[in-house]
Design a protein around this motif. Structure first.
Motif, mmCIF file in Angstrom:
data_model
loop_
_atom_site.group_PDB
_atom_site.id
_atom_site.type_symbol
_atom_site.label_atom_id
_atom_site.label_comp_id
_atom_site.label_asym_id
_atom_site.label_seq_id
_atom_site.Cartn_x
_atom_site.Cartn_y
_atom_site.Cartn_z
ATOM 1 N N GLU A 139 7.994 -14.987 17.450
ATOM 2 C CA GLU A 139 8.185 -13.609 17.865
ATOM 3 C C GLU A 139 9.214 -12.863 17.018
ATOM 4 O O GLU A 139 8.974 -11.706 16.640
ATOM 5 N N PRO A 140 10.390 -13.454 16.681
ATOM 6 C CA PRO A 140 11.333 -12.704 15.818
ATOM 7 C C PRO A 140 10.740 -12.325 14.465
ATOM 8 O O PRO A 140 10.943 -11.211 13.983
ATOM 9 N N LEU A 141 9.978 -13.242 13.866
ATOM 10 C CA LEU A 141 9.385 -12.942 12.560
ATOM 11 C C LEU A 141 8.294 -11.883 12.685
ATOM 12 O O LEU A 141 8.179 -10.996 11.832
ATOM 13 N N VAL A 142 7.499 -11.944 13.750
ATOM 14 C CA VAL A 142 6.444 -10.947 13.945
ATOM 15 C C VAL A 142 7.047 -9.562 14.132
ATOM 16 O O VAL A 142 6.599 -8.572 13.530
ATOM 17 N N ILE A 143 8.083 -9.467 14.957
ATOM 18 C CA ILE A 143 8.724 -8.172 15.196
ATOM 19 C C ILE A 143 9.333 -7.622 13.912
ATOM 20 O O ILE A 143 9.223 -6.430 13.594
ATOM 21 N N THR A 144 9.979 -8.479 13.136
ATOM 22 C CA THR A 144 10.613 -8.030 11.884
ATOM 23 C C THR A 144 9.573 -7.553 10.883
ATOM 24 O O THR A 144 9.767 -6.539 10.199
ATOM 25 N N LEU A 145 8.444 -8.268 10.773
ATOM 26 C CA LEU A 145 7.390 -7.842 9.851
ATOM 27 C C LEU A 145 6.783 -6.503 10.278
ATOM 28 O O LEU A 145 6.490 -5.646 9.438
ATOM 29 N N LYS A 146 6.623 -6.315 11.587
ATOM 30 C CA LYS A 146 6.120 -5.026 12.065
ATOM 31 C C LYS A 146 7.087 -3.898 11.723
ATOM 32 O O LYS A 146 6.680 -2.830 11.234
ATOM 33 N N GLN A 147 8.369 -4.111 11.996
ATOM 34 C CA GLN A 147 9.355 -3.075 11.703
ATOM 35 C C GLN A 147 9.428 -2.780 10.203
ATOM 36 O O GLN A 147 9.576 -1.611 9.802
ATOM 37 N N ALA A 148 9.313 -3.809 9.380
ATOM 38 C CA ALA A 148 9.345 -3.591 7.931
ATOM 39 C C ALA A 148 8.133 -2.780 7.474
ATOM 40 O O ALA A 148 8.255 -1.870 6.632
ATOM 41 N N ASP A 149 6.964 -3.076 8.047
ATOM 42 C CA ASP A 149 5.772 -2.310 7.678
ATOM 43 C C ASP A 149 5.906 -0.856 8.113
ATOM 44 O O ASP A 149 5.557 0.075 7.366
ATOM 45 N N GLU A 150 6.426 -0.629 9.319
ATOM 46 C CA GLU A 150 6.618 0.750 9.785
ATOM 47 C C GLU A 150 7.644 1.492 8.937
ATOM 48 O O GLU A 150 7.496 2.697 8.677
ATOM 49 N N ARG A 151 8.667 0.784 8.505
ATOM 50 C CA ARG A 151 9.688 1.444 7.684
ATOM 51 C C ARG A 151 9.147 1.800 6.305
ATOM 52 O O ARG A 151 9.420 2.892 5.774
ATOM 53 N N LEU A 152 8.390 0.891 5.706
ATOM 54 C CA LEU A 152 7.836 1.178 4.374
ATOM 55 C C LEU A 152 6.742 2.246 4.425
ATOM 56 O O LEU A 152 6.479 2.915 3.420
ATOM 57 N N ALA A 153 6.102 2.373 5.608
ATOM 58 C CA ALA A 153 5.046 3.380 5.718
ATOM 59 C C ALA A 153 5.601 4.801 5.627
ATOM 60 O O ALA A 153 4.861 5.736 5.299
ATOM 61 N N ARG A 154 6.894 4.974 5.917
ATOM 62 C CA ARG A 154 7.490 6.315 5.843
ATOM 63 C C ARG A 154 7.780 6.743 4.412
ATOM 64 O O ARG A 154 8.074 7.917 4.170
ATOM 65 N N TYR A 155 7.723 5.811 3.463
ATOM 66 C CA TYR A 155 7.986 6.143 2.055
ATOM 67 C C TYR A 155 6.667 6.168 1.302
ATOM 68 O O TYR A 155 5.909 5.191 1.309
ATOM 69 N N LYS A 156 6.390 7.249 0.685
ATOM 70 C CA LYS A 156 5.140 7.408 -0.060
ATOM 71 C C LYS A 156 5.368 6.998 -1.513
ATOM 72 O O LYS A 156 5.376 7.822 -2.430
ATOM 73 N N GLU A 157 5.585 5.709 -1.717
ATOM 74 C CA GLU A 157 5.832 5.181 -3.052
ATOM 75 C C GLU A 157 4.688 4.233 -3.428
ATOM 76 O O GLU A 157 4.335 3.335 -2.660
ATOM 77 N N PRO A 158 4.093 4.411 -4.600
ATOM 78 C CA PRO A 158 2.969 3.549 -4.987
ATOM 79 C C PRO A 158 3.350 2.078 -5.120
ATOM 80 O O PRO A 158 2.557 1.191 -4.779
ATOM 81 N N ARG A 159 4.560 1.793 -5.610
ATOM 82 C CA ARG A 159 4.915 0.389 -5.839
ATOM 83 C C ARG A 159 5.236 -0.345 -4.542
ATOM 84 O O ARG A 159 5.334 -1.571 -4.533
ATOM 85 N N LEU A 160 5.392 0.398 -3.442
ATOM 86 C CA LEU A 160 5.628 -0.245 -2.150
ATOM 87 C C LEU A 160 4.336 -0.628 -1.446
ATOM 88 O O LEU A 160 4.381 -1.341 -0.432
#
Length: 357
Positions: A139-160
């Motif tokens: 569960e800790p790893l799943v939650i962290t991966l979800k939060q990381a995906d949501e955080r990167l989704a706010r940046y419109k960068e091609p290399r991300l």
């Protein structure tokens, strides 16, 4: 007669002239005087040299003493210089460390926004991996991966986008791993343990049924109705038939025949019921401790024994017994050893994006 010849004249002896002798004596006297003067001069020179040597020796001794004093002073100065040099070297080392820290700070401040985000995501994932290794839950790893995906989704960068794809892959792999949630299983076992004291035993249910008062059959007429029947002029055959049915029902109530699937469950004495419940609690507690210590084989063995005790000694018709049995079976079904996959794809993608490739 001729006169004899005269004898030959004797050889003439040279006679040194007196002048020459006097000259020789004068020369000798002069030489002696010169030698005496030379000796006296030599002696004076030797004395002068001795005096000069003594003076120079004294001067040399004084200079040597001064040199020793100067050497001591130079040694003291050298010690002081070494101490000052050590202090300076320490300060230089401290300054170098501070300079390195300052350079690191400047570099960290000079990094771009994307690099900061990637660094934060990587640190969060590594912390979540440590928590997963400690707790045994994904569960800790799943939650962290979800939060990381949501955080990167706010940046419109091609290399991300490559990092987000790797996050999605690792998130699917982690979810499909089927790792048991130890905390949830422990909570379910706690609920089952708390309900053990309220579970009805088979022996106690049968005793309550046997001690319950028997109700009068509905077909039997009350005693007050006998005079009314006699007064109504009912035939004796019908009255004897009603009395016979009443007697037969009483006889049937005296003897009760039932099928017992677990004979040992009926032999549990009231004073043994407490030990039976405590033994069941200990089985469930041992299973809980085995789950917390990742000993799933031991936990499965204890859960099997607990289920066998619930099926053998407790009333299967009770809703509480069925609820406790269902909790134990859920824990038994989910208590399996599974390895949480590492998010290597995400870490590799972050390293690639940070390197600018």
């Amino acid at each position: 007669m001729p006169a004899p010849a005269a004898p030959p004249a004797a050889a003439a002896v040279p006679v040194l002239p007196a002048r020459w002798i006097a000259t020789s004596a004068a020369v000798l006297a002069a030489l002696a005087t010169a030698a005496a003067v030379l000796a006296w001069n030599t002696q004076q020179r030797v004395k002068a040299l001795e005096t000069e040597l003594v003076k120079r020796q004294q001067d040399a001794g004084a200079e040597a003493a001064e040199a020793r004093v100067a050497a001591r002073s130079a040694q003291d100065v050298a010690h002081e210089s070494a101490a000052k040099l050590a202090v300076l070297e320490a300060r230089v080392a401290e300054t170098t460390i501070q300079r390195g820290q300052l350079e690191d700070l400047i570099q960290s401040l000079a990094r771009s926004r994307d690099e900061n985000v990637l660094a934060d995501v990587e640190n969060a994932i590594r912390v979540a991996m440590q928590q997963t290794a400690i707790t045994g839950s994904a569960e800790p790893l799943v939650i962290t991966l979800k939060q990381a995906d949501e955080r990167l989704a706010r940046y419109k960068e091609p290399r991300l986008e490559r990092v987000r794809r790797a996050l999605a892959q690792d998130l699917d792999r982690t979810r499909s791993a089927g790792v048991a949630d130890i905390a949830l299983l422990a909570i379910r076992l706690d609920e089952a343990i708390r309900s053990v004291d309220e579970l009805p035993l088979l022996a106690s249910i049968d005793r309550r049924r046997m001690s319950a008062p028997r109700s009068a059959p509905a077909s039997a007429a009350p005693p007050a109705s006998a005079p009314s029947d006699a007064e109504s002029g009912a035939p004796w055959s019908e009255r004897w038939k009603g009395v016979a049915e009443l007697v037969w029902q009483e006889v049937r109530a005296l003897v009760r025949v039932s099928r017992i699937e677990q004979p040992e469950a009926m032999l549990v004495a009231p004073e043994q019921a407490w030990f039976l419940r405590e033994n069941l609690k200990l089985r469930l507690l041992n299973a809980r401790l085995s789950l917390l210590s990742r000993q799933f084989d031991t936990a499965q063995s204890d859960l099997r024994d607990a289920l066998a005790a619930l099926d053998r000694y407790f009333d299967p018709a009770s809703r509480r017994v069925n609820s406790a049995t269902e909790l134990v079976r859920q824990v038994q079904a989910q208590a399996r050893l599974a390895t949480v996959p590492r998010p290597d794809a995400t870490l590799a993608a972050i390293a690639t994006a940070s390197a600018g490739r």
